[in-house]
Write an enzyme that holds these catalytic residues in place. Sequence first.
Site, short mmCIF file in Angstrom:
data_model
loop_
_atom_site.label_atom_id
_atom_site.label_comp_id
_atom_site.label_asym_id
_atom_site.label_seq_id
_atom_site.Cartn_x
_atom_site.Cartn_y
_atom_site.Cartn_z
N CYS A 114 0.81 -1.08 0.10
CA CYS A 114 -0.06 0.15 0.01
C CYS A 114 0.87 1.28 0.00
O CYS A 114 0.26 2.34 -0.23
CB CYS A 114 -1.02 0.23 1.24
SG CYS A 114 -1.96 -1.48 1.22
N HIS A 255 -3.50 7.12 2.61
CA HIS A 255 -3.76 5.80 2.04
C HIS A 255 -5.16 5.49 2.60
O HIS A 255 -5.46 5.51 3.53
CB HIS A 255 -2.80 4.87 2.30
CG HIS A 255 -3.09 3.49 2.05
ND1 HIS A 255 -3.88 2.86 0.90
CD2 HIS A 255 -3.05 2.24 3.06
CE1 HIS A 255 -4.10 1.66 1.22
NE2 HIS A 255 -3.83 1.12 1.99
N ASN A 285 -10.03 -0.10 0.02
CA ASN A 285 -8.61 -0.22 -0.02
C ASN A 285 -8.03 -0.66 -1.21
O ASN A 285 -8.29 -1.86 -1.52
CB ASN A 285 -8.06 -0.98 1.36
CG ASN A 285 -6.69 -1.04 1.22
OD1 ASN A 285 -5.78 -0.70 0.48
ND2 ASN A 285 -6.05 -1.51 2.33
#
Length: 332
Positions: A114, A255, A285
């Site tokens: 990520c 994020h 996500n």
Amino acid sequence: MTYAAFRSIGAYVPEKILTNEDLSKMVDTSDEWIVQRTGIKERRIAAKDERTSDMGVEAAKLAIERSGLKLEEIDMVICATISPDYFNMPSTATIISTKLGLGNITAFDISAACTGFVYIISIAKAFIESGMKKNVLIIGAEKLSAITDYTDRGTCILFGDGAGAAIISATDNKDEAIIDVHTGSDGKYADLLMTPNGGTGSPHDSIGQEAGACFMQMKGNETFKVAVRTLTKDVKEILAENNISSDEVKHFVPHQANYRIIKAVGDALKMRDDQVVLTVEKFGNTSGASIPMAINDIYESGKLKAGELMLLDAFGGGLTWGSALIPFSPVK
Ligand code: UT7
């Protein structure tokens, strides 16, 4: 002195929507639980025949068009992904580069989960400041649905698909320059978030192809705690080191893993709600794609203007983390 400027942004979002309601028919969960614990209402899922590179190409086309560059002016492509078209090789970046017709330029993938987009910003910046490259196309693209176990309620409610891309270019104007990028890692937490099978640690021949070879596994609650602690420390440091107050940040672009992580870090920085960019509710996500998709969201809704300061932060498998202070610097 040559600096690196963040010139343009683009993103691609697949059509198909997977709602919390849909997931509650697949695993023992509910819309109420998912919204309360994560802030996610829905996520996008790529079509069966849609590859990570296909999504990356669409995002890249927009970023290139908005940069005003000709294809032949781009001299490097970097793709951040944990869901590449192919395991190991060829890289997704080479496929994207050829699909776009960029010629025989440098192209490679990086694996920082990520945090991938923050990592590739730092790589592009270093290549540009050293004089080795002038216009770098960076892409975060993920088809996480291909590596998600839809029988595991601890992970399948979180992840979605999509892509984002940006152009980073050389400039001699310091006011346009990326101010700073932080990147860090700690492999002692490797087992918190991983795809355990398929690599040399547990090769395909010993586990069998059918054994969910590349599905993600996560110790969610532990990951959550390390994420909040690490991100809060890192963003405070990058602001302090550059003598910038959180008030001067126009857009805090974290994020998009979990609304509660974003809120905890935002509160620690005393960010106002209007500074915090949130797309987790509609995209979930999307790992390395989440930050450029969020930047594109504020760009397309007219909220991101030339010269405005963005603070990015990210955290993911590895463990890896990073942050960046970046003025949006489109060509005038
Ligand atoms: O992007 C890279 C980094 N990733 C992250 O930062 C993700 C970090 N982690 C998280 O976002 C959260 O930890 C989760 C959303 C994954 C989980 O939330 P949590 O508040 O940490 O829940 P938990 O894991 O502590 O589980 C609490 C309870 C458990 O039940 P018991 O043991 O208390 O009876 C779980 O079994 O919630 C249960 N549970 C669920 N219940 C309904 C776990 N997943 C679900 C679910 N629906 N989907």
